[in-house]
Design an enzyme around this catalytic site. Structure first.
Site, short mmCIF file in Angstrom:
data_model
loop_
_atom_site.label_atom_id
_atom_site.label_comp_id
_atom_site.label_asym_id
_atom_site.label_seq_id
_atom_site.Cartn_x
_atom_site.Cartn_y
_atom_site.Cartn_z
N LYS A 29 0.84 -1.20 0.00
CA LYS A 29 0.00 0.00 0.00
C LYS A 29 0.88 1.26 0.00
O LYS A 29 0.64 2.20 -0.75
CB LYS A 29 -0.87 -0.03 1.25
N PHE B 277 -16.14 11.48 11.81
CA PHE B 277 -17.54 11.25 11.45
C PHE B 277 -17.75 11.14 9.94
O PHE B 277 -18.89 11.18 9.47
CB PHE B 277 -18.41 12.37 12.02
N LEU B 278 -16.67 11.01 9.17
CA LEU B 278 -16.84 10.98 7.70
C LEU B 278 -17.58 9.72 7.27
O LEU B 278 -17.59 8.70 7.95
CB LEU B 278 -15.49 11.09 7.00
N ARG B 279 -18.23 9.84 6.10
CA ARG B 279 -18.90 8.69 5.47
C ARG B 279 -18.06 8.18 4.32
O ARG B 279 -17.42 8.99 3.62
CB ARG B 279 -20.26 9.12 4.90
N ASN C 88 -23.15 6.90 15.94
CA ASN C 88 -23.41 5.75 15.06
C ASN C 88 -24.62 4.94 15.54
O ASN C 88 -25.38 4.41 14.74
CB ASN C 88 -22.16 4.88 14.93
N CYS D 23 -18.68 0.13 9.89
CA CYS D 23 -18.73 0.74 11.24
C CYS D 23 -20.04 0.59 11.99
O CYS D 23 -20.00 0.25 13.17
CB CYS D 23 -18.34 2.21 11.14
N LYS E 196 -20.33 -2.90 13.74
CA LYS E 196 -19.32 -3.17 14.79
C LYS E 196 -19.44 -2.18 15.95
O LYS E 196 -19.24 -2.55 17.11
CB LYS E 196 -17.90 -3.17 14.20
N1 LIG Z 1 -14.31 3.80 7.35
C1 LIG Z 1 -14.98 4.83 7.81
O1 LIG Z 1 -15.83 5.40 7.12
C2 LIG Z 1 -14.75 5.36 9.20
C3 LIG Z 1 -13.97 4.68 10.12
N2 LIG Z 1 -13.80 5.17 11.38
C4 LIG Z 1 -12.95 4.48 12.35
O2 LIG Z 1 -11.58 4.78 12.00
C5 LIG Z 1 -10.75 3.64 12.26
C6 LIG Z 1 -10.04 3.23 10.99
O3 LIG Z 1 -11.02 2.82 10.05
P1 LIG Z 1 -10.69 2.66 8.49
O4 LIG Z 1 -9.88 3.81 8.03
O5 LIG Z 1 -11.98 2.36 7.84
O6 LIG Z 1 -9.79 1.35 8.52
P2 LIG Z 1 -9.09 0.62 7.28
O7 LIG Z 1 -9.19 -0.82 7.55
O8 LIG Z 1 -9.59 1.18 5.99
O9 LIG Z 1 -7.56 1.10 7.41
C7 LIG Z 1 -6.73 0.78 8.47
C8 LIG Z 1 -5.29 0.90 8.00
O10 LIG Z 1 -4.43 0.70 9.12
C9 LIG Z 1 -3.33 -0.10 8.71
N3 LIG Z 1 -2.79 -0.78 9.89
C10 LIG Z 1 -3.31 -1.82 10.60
N4 LIG Z 1 -2.51 -2.13 11.64
C11 LIG Z 1 -1.46 -1.28 11.60
C12 LIG Z 1 -0.30 -1.11 12.40
N5 LIG Z 1 -0.08 -1.87 13.47
N6 LIG Z 1 0.58 -0.15 12.05
C13 LIG Z 1 0.36 0.65 10.97
N7 LIG Z 1 -0.73 0.52 10.16
C14 LIG Z 1 -1.62 -0.42 10.48
C15 LIG Z 1 -3.93 -1.07 7.70
O11 LIG Z 1 -2.92 -1.61 6.85
C16 LIG Z 1 -4.90 -0.15 6.96
O12 LIG Z 1 -4.27 0.49 5.86
C17 LIG Z 1 -11.67 2.57 12.85
O13 LIG Z 1 -11.65 2.68 14.24
C18 LIG Z 1 -13.04 2.96 12.33
O14 LIG Z 1 -14.08 2.52 13.18
C19 LIG Z 1 -14.37 6.35 11.78
C20 LIG Z 1 -15.13 7.07 10.91
C21 LIG Z 1 -15.38 6.65 9.55
O1 LIG Z 2 -18.08 5.51 11.78
C1 LIG Z 2 -18.13 5.35 10.58
O2 LIG Z 2 -17.43 4.59 9.94
C2 LIG Z 2 -19.13 6.09 9.75
O3 LIG Z 2 -20.31 5.24 9.65
C3 LIG Z 2 -21.34 5.76 8.83
O4 LIG Z 2 -20.88 5.98 7.50
P1 LIG Z 2 -20.76 4.80 6.43
O5 LIG Z 2 -20.32 3.55 7.10
O6 LIG Z 2 -19.91 5.36 5.34
O7 LIG Z 2 -22.19 4.51 5.87
P2 LIG Z 2 -23.60 5.25 5.88
O8 LIG Z 2 -23.70 6.20 4.76
O9 LIG Z 2 -23.90 5.77 7.22
O10 LIG Z 2 -24.56 4.01 5.59
C4 LIG Z 2 -24.63 2.94 6.51
C5 LIG Z 2 -25.66 1.92 6.08
O11 LIG Z 2 -26.97 2.47 6.19
C6 LIG Z 2 -27.68 2.30 4.97
N1 LIG Z 2 -28.64 3.45 4.81
C7 LIG Z 2 -28.23 4.72 4.97
C8 LIG Z 2 -29.14 5.77 4.87
C9 LIG Z 2 -30.49 5.50 4.63
O12 LIG Z 2 -31.36 6.40 4.56
N2 LIG Z 2 -30.88 4.20 4.48
C10 LIG Z 2 -29.99 3.16 4.57
O13 LIG Z 2 -30.38 1.98 4.44
C11 LIG Z 2 -26.60 2.28 3.90
O14 LIG Z 2 -27.07 1.67 2.73
C12 LIG Z 2 -25.52 1.47 4.62
O15 LIG Z 2 -25.77 0.09 4.55
C13 LIG Z 2 -21.77 7.13 9.38
O16 LIG Z 2 -22.75 7.69 8.51
C14 LIG Z 2 -20.58 8.08 9.48
O17 LIG Z 2 -20.97 9.31 10.05
C15 LIG Z 2 -19.51 7.42 10.36
O18 LIG Z 2 -18.37 8.25 10.45
#
Ligand SMILES: NC(=O)C1=CN([C@@H]2O[C@H](COP(=O)(O)OP(=O)(O)OC[C@H]3O[C@@H](n4cnc5c(N)ncnc54)[C@H](O)[C@@H]3O)[C@@H](O)[C@H]2O)C=CC1
Ligand SMILES: O=C(O)[C@H]1O[C@H](OP(=O)(O)OP(=O)(O)OC[C@H]2O[C@@H](n3ccc(=O)[nH]c3=O)[C@H](O)[C@@H]2O)[C@H](O)[C@@H](O)[C@@H]1O
Length: 440
Positions: A38, A150-152, A206, A258, A261
């Site tokens: 990556k 809080f991004l989506r 969430n 998210c 979990k």
């Molecule tokens: N995905 C989303 O939309 C959102 C996620 N979150 C939270 O943010 C956190 C991260 O989520 P994502 O970015 O989705 O995860 P992700 O799974 O997309 O990325 C995690 C990254 O961390 C790296 N990694 C894992 N272990 C490591 C280590 N020991 N050292 C260095 N790198 C390491 C992985 O290789 C991977 O690139 C989680 O707690 C999640 O709940 C919060 C808001 C939005």
């Molecule tokens: O903590 C996180 O990772 C993020 O989780 C969600 O973001 P995301 O996982 O990108 O997805 P959402 O857009 O929230 O959708 C979640 C689920 O709800 C469903 N959904 C959403 C909206 C709706 O009106 N109806 C519906 O069925 C979507 O299809 C999807 O399966 C939250 O919206 C973000 O604010 C948060 O930061």
């Protein structure tokens, strides 16, 4: 605002967006990741996730020499003023958040953090994790701050640069101000609080979103029973600003990396603390029963026999990602529905516009087609599971010609029923009774 030297550990959806956007705000950023492949690709501005604007933001920051990538976490933090932890916190044993990556990195950087550095946790973690990380670091001169994200997905760059709010939880005012200053270029309200409140705010957000969705999905069933239209009902309630119209579209259950979990993690910590939270439990259970009811509906309309068996029944699935605009399959409701259909013996072929190139291995569940018309070959029914807009404009007449049956179960209320009727197909949405029956 002085530009800061920032290290970001973890370059997933959150870390890469954070790193690239902070660089675009003028900071000097080094991102570290444990995945060397990556890192190599990111150095060439090759972004493997579907996120509008992210590749361009990374490329611009690399060109401006404000962003760099490394596989060496210790080297990344060695010169940093602020270190962001953007590490995975997946569902662990019993539903709790697995903090192994956060704890491993804390242990890895404790010796090399520069004096006076601020460590900011952006991962979603249970209350007390900031304190736990501080204890693991064992450094009196380093403050650990909570700054949940809080991004989506599918809107990551937009949401990062235009946040509804920035929540910062710190026991130390100066550290809180230093983190707030990083975002000085953004026009967003700040919520400055203590670490426990910030950590809990993320789970509460969430959970609330999931609760709204379980409510909408349950309400859809009620609408069907009483001949009401879920779209009209949710518009009617959503126009009250105290309710709000967002997040009320019914679907095949809620999912993603998210919401599932995080609701389980919150329930687990509440259980452990002896706090009863029946609303949270019901929110999770409703999602499961809702999906079972949708599968029952398919079995009733094209199953074989009274036991709801779908043995030998071929179904075409449209959409597998957890929502439109992403290629992420983690905890996708479409996959949960597919699993329930497989348990009943159905043969599944799926088409998803985001998976035609990536072609993930889903062979134990579905046969992945890269042609939407071919996916319908011999299907007793089509199911729409993800709200990809392009599914509206598929050649439904050609799809109908390949199908064995006539039904389209549109679990996203996406398609135009008249258009399907012209193709000789029968549309069934969700929460919208075809023949309204009013109770006396
Ligand atoms: N995905 C989303 O939309 C959102 C996620 N979150 C939270 O943010 C956190 C991260 O989520 P994502 O970015 O989705 O995860 P992700 O799974 O997309 O990325 C995690 C990254 O961390 C790296 N990694 C894992 N272990 C490591 C280590 N020991 N050292 C260095 N790198 C390491 C992985 O290789 C991977 O690139 C989680 O707690 C999640 O709940 C919060 C808001 C939005
Ligand atoms: O903590 C996180 O990772 C993020 O989780 C969600 O973001 P995301 O996982 O990108 O997805 P959402 O857009 O929230 O959708 C979640 C689920 O709800 C469903 N959904 C959403 C909206 C709706 O009106 N109806 C519906 O069925 C979507 O299809 C999807 O399966 C939250 O919206 C973000 O604010 C948060 O930061």
């Amino acid at each position: 605002m002085p530009a800061r030297r920032v290290a970001v550990i973890g370059t997933g959806y959150v870390g890469l967006t954070t790193g690239a956007c902070l660089a675009s705000l003028g900071h000097s950023v080094v991102c570290a990741d444990a995945d060397p492949h990556k890192v190599e690709r990111l150095r060439e501005a090759r972004v493997d996730i579907l996120e509008p604007g992210l590749q361009e933001t990374v490329r611009d920051a690399l060109d401006a020499a404000r962003l760099d990538f490394t596989g060496d976490t210790a080297a990344a933090v060695a010169e940093a003023d602020v270190v962001f932890l953007c590490l995975p916190t997946p569902m662990g044993a019993g539903g709790a958040a697995d903090l192994a990556a956060v704890e491993a990195v804390a242990a890895q950087i404790r010796e090399v953090l520069p004096p006076g550095c601020v460590v900011v946790n952006k991962s979603t973690v249970p209350v007390g994790t900031c304190e736990r990380v501080a204890a693991l670091l064992g450094r009196d001169d380093v403050v650990v701050v909570s700054n949940p994200e809080f991004l989506r997905e599918g809107r990551a760059v937009h949401d990062f640069l235009h946040p509804d709010r920035i929540v910062i939880g710190a026991a130390d005012r100066d550290a809180s101000r230093r983190v707030a200053d990083l975002y000085a270029g953004l026009d967003a309200p700040l919520v400055l609080t203590d670490p426990a409140s910030a950590e809990l705010t993320k789970y509460a957000a969430n959970f609330f979103l999931a609760m709204k969705l379980s409510f909408a999905n349950n309400l859809a069933t009620v609408c069907e029973r009483f001949g009401a239209d879920i779209n009209d009902v949710t518009e009617g309630i959503g126009r009250d600003p105290r309710v709000g119209s967002a997040f009320l579209r019914p679907g095949p259950g809620w999912g993603g990396s998210c919401l599932p979990k995080d609701t389980h993690a919150l329930l687990t910590v509440c259980d452990l603390a002896g706090v009863d939270f029946p609303l949270l439990r019901a929110t999770i259970e409703t999602n499961v029963t809702h999906q079972q009811q949708l599968v029952d509906r398919v079995a009733t309309s094209c199953g074989r026999g009274a036991d709801g068996s779908l043995h030998g029944v071929r179904l075409a699935l449209y959409g597998l990602t957890f929502k439109a605009g992403t290629s992420d399959l983690r905890d996708s409701p479409a996959l949960s529905v597919a699993r329930l259909l497989r348990e009943r013996g159905a043969e599944l072929t799926a088409y998803d516009p985001a998976l035609c190139e990536e072609r993930p291995d889903l062979s134990d569940l579905v046969d992945l087609a890269d042609d939407p018309v071919r996916a319908a070959e011999g299907a007793a029914a089509c199911l729409v599971l993800t709200e990809w807009p392009e599914l509206r404009d598929l050649d439904w007449a050609a799809i109908a010609a390949r199908m064995a049956g006539r039904e389209v179960h549109d679990f996203r209320n996406l398609l135009d029923a008249d258009r399907l009727a012209r193709a000789g197909l029968s549309w069934q949405g969700i929460g919208r009774a075809e023949a309204p029956t009013r109770v006396a």
